[in-house]
Design a protein around this motif. Structure first.
Motif, mmCIF file in Angstrom:
data_model
loop_
_atom_site.group_PDB
_atom_site.id
_atom_site.type_symbol
_atom_site.label_atom_id
_atom_site.label_comp_id
_atom_site.label_asym_id
_atom_site.label_seq_id
_atom_site.Cartn_x
_atom_site.Cartn_y
_atom_site.Cartn_z
ATOM 1 N N GLN A 34 0.835 -1.204 0.000
ATOM 2 C CA GLN A 34 0.000 0.000 0.000
ATOM 3 C C GLN A 34 0.869 1.253 0.000
ATOM 4 O OE1 GLN A 34 -3.176 0.077 2.980
ATOM 5 N NE2 GLN A 34 -3.191 -2.163 2.966
ATOM 6 N N LYS A 35 1.919 1.240 0.800
ATOM 7 C CA LYS A 35 2.825 2.399 0.883
ATOM 8 C C LYS A 35 3.519 2.636 -0.458
ATOM 9 C CE LYS A 35 5.018 5.627 3.133
ATOM 10 N NZ LYS A 35 4.332 6.856 3.513
ATOM 11 N N ILE A 36 3.993 1.572 -1.085
ATOM 12 C CA ILE A 36 4.669 1.697 -2.379
ATOM 13 C C ILE A 36 3.708 2.251 -3.431
ATOM 14 C CG2 ILE A 36 5.702 0.383 -4.279
ATOM 15 C CD1 ILE A 36 6.907 -1.466 -2.029
ATOM 16 N N LYS A 37 2.481 1.719 -3.469
ATOM 17 C CA LYS A 37 1.482 2.215 -4.423
ATOM 18 C C LYS A 37 1.191 3.696 -4.177
ATOM 19 C CE LYS A 37 -1.030 -2.049 -5.537
ATOM 20 N NZ LYS A 37 -2.334 -2.736 -5.457
ATOM 21 N N GLY A 38 1.088 4.076 -2.911
ATOM 22 C CA GLY A 38 0.847 5.480 -2.575
ATOM 23 C C GLY A 38 1.986 6.374 -3.021
ATOM 24 N N LEU A 39 3.219 5.912 -2.824
ATOM 25 C CA LEU A 39 4.386 6.692 -3.256
ATOM 26 C C LEU A 39 4.418 6.846 -4.775
ATOM 27 C CD1 LEU A 39 7.086 5.242 -0.842
ATOM 28 C CD2 LEU A 39 6.145 7.567 -0.827
#
Length: 128
Positions: A34-39
């Motif tokens: 989720q964090k990678i997708k958000g970044l």
């Protein structure tokens, strides 16, 4: 880079890779994914905004709670979402507001964000 930092990156990479390899259909993404997708989304938005001439200090991401589910279906708009938008509007004091809102999609993210903006404006209107 320090060895501990490199090892930590490797650990996260391994966790993400293992998660993706074993992911089931409709399974919620891990916090790391989720964090990678958000970044990625934020980087794309920053790039587009810079291309359009927007100064970096005028680019904001609110990370509203309704959106942070990790699932395709998002949570309903809540008071915390509206409070965040109210605080943001109080901080930046915009003269004009432009917001995307695909009103033909009743569950779309843009429509929910538009509702949050409108609710925040309504709250601020009653404060004055």
């Amino acid at each position: 880079l320090e060895e501990s930092i490199v090892n930590n990156f490797q650990k996260v990479e391994d966790e993400v890779e293992n998660f993706i390899k074993g992911k089931e259909p409709a399974q919620i993404d891990s916090k790391e994914v989720q964090k990678i997708k958000g970044l990625i989304r934020q980087t794309e938005a920053r790039s587009a905004a810079r291309y359009a001439g927007v100064l970096p200090e005028r680019i904001h991401f609110l990370d509203l709670p309704f959106y942070e589910t990790g699932a395709v279906k998002k949570k309903p708009l809540g008071e915390e979402d509206i409070r965040i938008v109210v605080q943001f509007l109080q901080k930046v004091k915009p003269q004009q507001i432009y917001a995307a809102g695909d009103l033909s999609d009743p569950n779309g993210t843009n429509r929910v964000c538009l509702k949050a903006v409108m609710a925040a404006i309504n709250e601020l209107k009653h404060e004055q």
